[in-house]
Write a protein that holds these residues in place. Structure first.
Motif, PDB file in Angstrom:
ATOM      1  N   LEU A 132      -5.762   3.635 -71.015  1.00 23.47           N
ATOM      2  CA  LEU A 132      -7.127   3.905 -70.464  1.00 23.47           C
ATOM      3  C   LEU A 132      -8.097   3.855 -71.870  1.00 23.47           C
ATOM      4  O   LEU A 132      -7.941   4.347 -72.986  1.00 23.47           O
ATOM      5  CB  LEU A 132      -7.146   5.467 -69.916  1.00 23.47           C
ATOM      6  N   THR A 133      -9.187   3.438 -71.752  1.00 21.40           N
ATOM      7  CA  THR A 133     -10.377   3.646 -72.652  1.00 21.40           C
ATOM      8  C   THR A 133     -11.556   4.153 -72.276  1.00 21.40           C
ATOM      9  O   THR A 133     -11.874   4.456 -71.216  1.00 21.40           O
ATOM     10  CB  THR A 133     -11.000   1.966 -72.850  1.00 21.40           C
ATOM     11  N   LYS A 134     -12.176   4.888 -73.465  1.00 20.06           N
ATOM     12  CA  LYS A 134     -13.422   5.604 -73.309  1.00 20.06           C
ATOM     13  C   LYS A 134     -14.546   4.898 -72.510  1.00 20.06           C
ATOM     14  O   LYS A 134     -15.278   5.304 -71.708  1.00 20.06           O
ATOM     15  CB  LYS A 134     -13.658   6.238 -74.422  1.00 20.06           C
ATOM     16  N   GLU A 135     -14.601   3.436 -72.893  1.00 22.20           N
ATOM     17  CA  GLU A 135     -15.776   2.722 -72.482  1.00 22.20           C
ATOM     18  C   GLU A 135     -15.485   2.434 -70.914  1.00 22.20           C
ATOM     19  O   GLU A 135     -16.644   2.696 -70.089  1.00 22.20           O
ATOM     20  CB  GLU A 135     -15.585   1.363 -72.984  1.00 22.20           C
ATOM     21  N   THR A 136     -14.267   2.397 -70.388  1.00 23.37           N
ATOM     22  CA  THR A 136     -14.056   2.122 -68.988  1.00 23.37           C
ATOM     23  C   THR A 136     -14.076   3.638 -68.166  1.00 23.37           C
ATOM     24  O   THR A 136     -14.514   3.652 -67.214  1.00 23.37           O
ATOM     25  CB  THR A 136     -12.565   1.483 -68.683  1.00 23.37           C
ATOM     26  N   LEU A 137     -13.865   4.486 -68.984  1.00 22.99           N
ATOM     27  CA  LEU A 137     -13.857   5.838 -68.345  1.00 22.99           C
ATOM     28  C   LEU A 137     -15.498   6.216 -68.090  1.00 22.99           C
ATOM     29  O   LEU A 137     -15.632   6.644 -67.034  1.00 22.99           O
ATOM     30  CB  LEU A 137     -13.190   6.908 -69.301  1.00 22.99           C
ATOM     31  N   LYS A 138     -16.148   5.931 -69.099  1.00 27.61           N
ATOM     32  CA  LYS A 138     -17.660   6.116 -68.756  1.00 27.61           C
ATOM     33  C   LYS A 138     -18.241   5.489 -67.797  1.00 27.61           C
ATOM     34  O   LYS A 138     -19.121   5.811 -66.888  1.00 27.61           O
ATOM     35  CB  LYS A 138     -18.346   5.717 -70.072  1.00 27.61           C
ATOM     36  N   MET A 139     -17.970   4.248 -67.300  1.00 26.71           N
ATOM     37  CA  MET A 139     -18.357   3.424 -66.320  1.00 26.71           C
ATOM     38  C   MET A 139     -17.872   4.091 -65.131  1.00 26.71           C
ATOM     39  O   MET A 139     -18.688   4.069 -64.069  1.00 26.71           O
ATOM     40  CB  MET A 139     -17.776   1.936 -66.397  1.00 26.71           C
ATOM     41  N   ASP A 166     -17.324  13.522 -51.227  1.00 29.64           N
ATOM     42  CA  ASP A 166     -15.842  13.073 -51.599  1.00 29.64           C
ATOM     43  C   ASP A 166     -15.949  11.383 -51.707  1.00 29.64           C
ATOM     44  O   ASP A 166     -16.873  10.898 -50.963  1.00 29.64           O
ATOM     45  CB  ASP A 166     -14.795  13.382 -50.646  1.00 29.64           C
ATOM     46  N   PHE A 167     -15.017  10.694 -52.396  1.00 29.34           N
ATOM     47  CA  PHE A 167     -14.964   9.402 -52.706  1.00 29.34           C
ATOM     48  C   PHE A 167     -13.476   8.923 -52.714  1.00 29.34           C
ATOM     49  O   PHE A 167     -12.758   9.966 -53.042  1.00 29.34           O
ATOM     50  CB  PHE A 167     -15.780   9.041 -53.743  1.00 29.34           C
ATOM     51  N   SER A 168     -13.351   7.683 -52.494  1.00 27.26           N
ATOM     52  CA  SER A 168     -11.929   7.102 -52.584  1.00 27.26           C
ATOM     53  C   SER A 168     -12.071   6.113 -53.875  1.00 27.26           C
ATOM     54  O   SER A 168     -13.071   5.857 -54.394  1.00 27.26           O
ATOM     55  CB  SER A 168     -11.728   6.274 -51.214  1.00 27.26           C
ATOM     56  N   ALA A 169     -10.968   5.598 -54.208  1.00 25.46           N
ATOM     57  CA  ALA A 169     -10.792   4.448 -55.441  1.00 25.46           C
ATOM     58  C   ALA A 169     -11.652   3.270 -55.123  1.00 25.46           C
ATOM     59  O   ALA A 169     -12.271   2.839 -55.959  1.00 25.46           O
ATOM     60  CB  ALA A 169      -9.494   4.213 -55.606  1.00 25.46           C
ATOM     61  N   GLU A 170     -11.687   3.162 -53.715  1.00 21.25           N
ATOM     62  CA  GLU A 170     -12.461   1.601 -53.306  1.00 21.25           C
ATOM     63  C   GLU A 170     -13.835   2.009 -53.662  1.00 21.25           C
ATOM     64  O   GLU A 170     -14.494   1.200 -53.849  1.00 21.25           O
ATOM     65  CB  GLU A 170     -12.078   1.586 -52.007  1.00 21.25           C
ATOM     66  N   ASP A 171     -14.189   3.257 -53.272  1.00 16.57           N
ATOM     67  CA  ASP A 171     -15.688   3.540 -53.423  1.00 16.57           C
ATOM     68  C   ASP A 171     -16.235   3.284 -54.748  1.00 16.57           C
ATOM     69  O   ASP A 171     -17.178   2.717 -55.097  1.00 16.57           O
ATOM     70  CB  ASP A 171     -16.067   5.094 -52.843  1.00 16.57           C
ATOM     71  N   ILE A 172     -15.095   3.865 -55.717  1.00 13.28           N
ATOM     72  CA  ILE A 172     -15.751   3.938 -57.085  1.00 13.28           C
ATOM     73  C   ILE A 172     -15.483   2.299 -57.767  1.00 13.28           C
ATOM     74  O   ILE A 172     -16.250   1.849 -58.699  1.00 13.28           O
ATOM     75  CB  ILE A 172     -14.728   4.828 -57.938  1.00 13.28           C
ATOM     76  N   ALA A 173     -14.699   1.733 -57.118  1.00 13.33           N
ATOM     77  CA  ALA A 173     -14.348   0.296 -57.642  1.00 13.33           C
ATOM     78  C   ALA A 173     -15.546  -0.478 -57.336  1.00 13.33           C
ATOM     79  O   ALA A 173     -15.976  -1.335 -58.160  1.00 13.33           O
ATOM     80  CB  ALA A 173     -12.992  -0.066 -57.060  1.00 13.33           C
ATOM     81  N   PHE A 174     -16.085  -0.231 -56.185  1.00 18.66           N
ATOM     82  CA  PHE A 174     -17.212  -1.021 -55.523  1.00 18.66           C
ATOM     83  C   PHE A 174     -18.505  -1.015 -56.509  1.00 18.66           C
ATOM     84  O   PHE A 174     -19.029  -1.764 -56.832  1.00 18.66           O
ATOM     85  CB  PHE A 174     -17.566  -0.778 -54.145  1.00 18.66           C
ATOM     86  N   SER A 184     -11.635  -2.832 -61.338  1.00 20.64           N
ATOM     87  CA  SER A 184     -10.583  -3.053 -60.150  1.00 20.64           C
ATOM     88  C   SER A 184     -10.236  -1.847 -59.672  1.00 20.64           C
ATOM     89  O   SER A 184     -10.319  -1.074 -60.466  1.00 20.64           O
ATOM     90  CB  SER A 184      -9.556  -4.049 -60.868  1.00 20.64           C
ATOM     91  N   ARG A 185      -9.459  -1.950 -58.487  1.00 15.64           N
ATOM     92  CA  ARG A 185      -9.314  -0.830 -57.758  1.00 15.64           C
ATOM     93  C   ARG A 185      -7.974  -0.435 -58.425  1.00 15.64           C
ATOM     94  O   ARG A 185      -7.805   1.030 -58.464  1.00 15.64           O
ATOM     95  CB  ARG A 185      -8.949  -1.211 -56.173  1.00 15.64           C
ATOM     96  N   VAL A 186      -7.093  -1.337 -59.037  1.00  8.62           N
ATOM     97  CA  VAL A 186      -5.733  -0.605 -59.621  1.00  8.62           C
ATOM     98  C   VAL A 186      -6.472  -0.033 -60.810  1.00  8.62           C
ATOM     99  O   VAL A 186      -5.570   1.108 -61.201  1.00  8.62           O
ATOM    100  CB  VAL A 186      -5.097  -1.917 -59.864  1.00  8.62           C
ATOM    101  N   SER A 187      -7.301  -0.419 -61.533  1.00  8.29           N
ATOM    102  CA  SER A 187      -7.559   0.423 -62.654  1.00  8.29           C
ATOM    103  C   SER A 187      -8.501   1.888 -62.346  1.00  8.29           C
ATOM    104  O   SER A 187      -8.108   2.742 -62.960  1.00  8.29           O
ATOM    105  CB  SER A 187      -8.724  -0.424 -63.623  1.00  8.29           C
ATOM    106  N   SER A 225      -6.508   9.117 -61.364  1.00  2.00           N
ATOM    107  CA  SER A 225      -5.383  10.133 -61.198  1.00  2.00           C
ATOM    108  C   SER A 225      -5.265  10.887 -62.489  1.00  2.00           C
ATOM    109  O   SER A 225      -4.762  11.689 -62.564  1.00  2.00           O
ATOM    110  CB  SER A 225      -4.107   8.951 -61.244  1.00  2.00           C
ATOM    111  N   PHE A 226      -5.788  10.430 -63.713  1.00  3.41           N
ATOM    112  CA  PHE A 226      -6.018  11.189 -64.893  1.00  3.41           C
ATOM    113  C   PHE A 226      -6.853  12.203 -64.788  1.00  3.41           C
ATOM    114  O   PHE A 226      -6.634  13.226 -65.231  1.00  3.41           O
ATOM    115  CB  PHE A 226      -6.108   9.902 -66.083  1.00  3.41           C
ATOM    116  N   LEU A 227      -8.187  11.923 -64.138  1.00  4.17           N
ATOM    117  CA  LEU A 227      -8.987  12.946 -63.969  1.00  4.17           C
ATOM    118  C   LEU A 227      -8.508  14.174 -63.100  1.00  4.17           C
ATOM    119  O   LEU A 227      -8.894  15.294 -63.380  1.00  4.17           O
ATOM    120  CB  LEU A 227     -10.267  12.195 -63.579  1.00  4.17           C
ATOM    121  N   ASP A 228      -7.667  13.686 -62.253  1.00  2.67           N
ATOM    122  CA  ASP A 228      -7.158  14.588 -61.290  1.00  2.67           C
ATOM    123  C   ASP A 228      -6.251  15.649 -62.169  1.00  2.67           C
ATOM    124  O   ASP A 228      -6.138  16.881 -61.740  1.00  2.67           O
ATOM    125  CB  ASP A 228      -6.647  14.051 -60.299  1.00  2.67           C
ATOM    126  N   SER A 229      -5.318  15.094 -62.653  1.00  2.91           N
ATOM    127  CA  SER A 229      -4.244  15.801 -63.668  1.00  2.91           C
ATOM    128  C   SER A 229      -5.137  16.948 -64.700  1.00  2.91           C
ATOM    129  O   SER A 229      -4.578  17.536 -64.944  1.00  2.91           O
ATOM    130  CB  SER A 229      -3.311  14.799 -64.417  1.00  2.91           C
TER     131      SER A 229
END
Length: 235
Positions: free
Chosen positions: A156-163, A175-183, A188-191, A197-201
């Protein structure tokens, strides 16, 4: 804003503590004191939320100062920062209500851990809603999960986390899903799933499973209103 009074007779250490505090969001240095007597006056006048307290000082010790504060009914919280590493001093500080104890020399990560844990605990205690046992457990044992900027999991990188965080903020309170944020983020949805998951933990998001009438159950996320400022530890 959490107001902080530094009580330290070594000017270099006091300045270092000041710089550390100012690097953290949500805290404000309101004054500093080099002598216990001066600290007592400033606590009475300024009523800071938090005292960063040394033990070895001219005149009365920091522990004697802490005892006197409690005797006079002061509710100012205290984090002890001292070279005193004997168990008697540590036990006495805890008995007088110190919320944490840092032994000099300490590193930035441990200082940050103490301050962020205190901030979260204070926000928790100021909330008016009913709490669950899990909430109390997380508050009391948060040292086991305290965070620092280097705590991003591997991959995981700070740059992608910022996006992803920018996309999450656009959702507001919905509320939102991974698909919403990917769009909306273009990641990518996988990333996105890994980051969510990390932000939830880290308790920055809360996750729940939605069972629709058609298709597989979907994990949906929502900002945790009490902890979302913890994102500043990572980006």
């Amino acid at each position: 804003m959490i107001t902080v009074l530094i009580v330290e007779d070594d000017p270099m250490v006091a300045e270092l503590n000041k710089q550390y505090v100012e690097a953290l969001p949500g805290f404000q240095i309101i004054s500093a004191a080099a002598l216990p007597e001066e600290a007592l006056q400033k606590v009475q006048q300024l009523k800071p939320d938090l005292l960063l307290l040394d033990i070895y000082m001219p005149g009365m010790t920091g522990l004697e100062l802490l005892k006197q504060l409690r005797t006079t009914g002061s509710e100012t919280d205290v984090i002890v920062i001292s070279a005193a590493n004997d168990t008697a001093s540590i036990q006495q500080a805890l008995q007088y209500g110190a919320v944490d104890y840092l032994i000099k020399p300490f590193n930035w990560e441990r200082f940050q851990q103490a301050m962020l844990a205190y901030r979260e605990r204070k926000q928790f205690l100021l909330s008016s809603h009913a709490v669950k046992q899990g909430d109390i457990d997380r508050m009391l044992h948060q040292h086991t999960r305290a965070v620092s900027p280097s705590d991003l999991p591997k991959g995981l990188t700070k740059e992608t986390l910022k996006m992803i965080w920018n996309a999450i903020q656009e959702e507001g309170e919905a509320d939102f899903s991974a698909e919403d944020i990917a769009f909306s983020s273009g990641v990518s949805r996988v990333s996105v799933r890994k980051y969510l998951s990390f932000l939830d933990s880290a308790h920055i998001l809360t996750a729940s499973v939605s069972y629709g009438s058609v298709g597989r159950p979907q994990t949906r996320y929502r900002l945790n209103g009490e902890n979302h400022e913890q994102i500043h530890c990572f980006i």
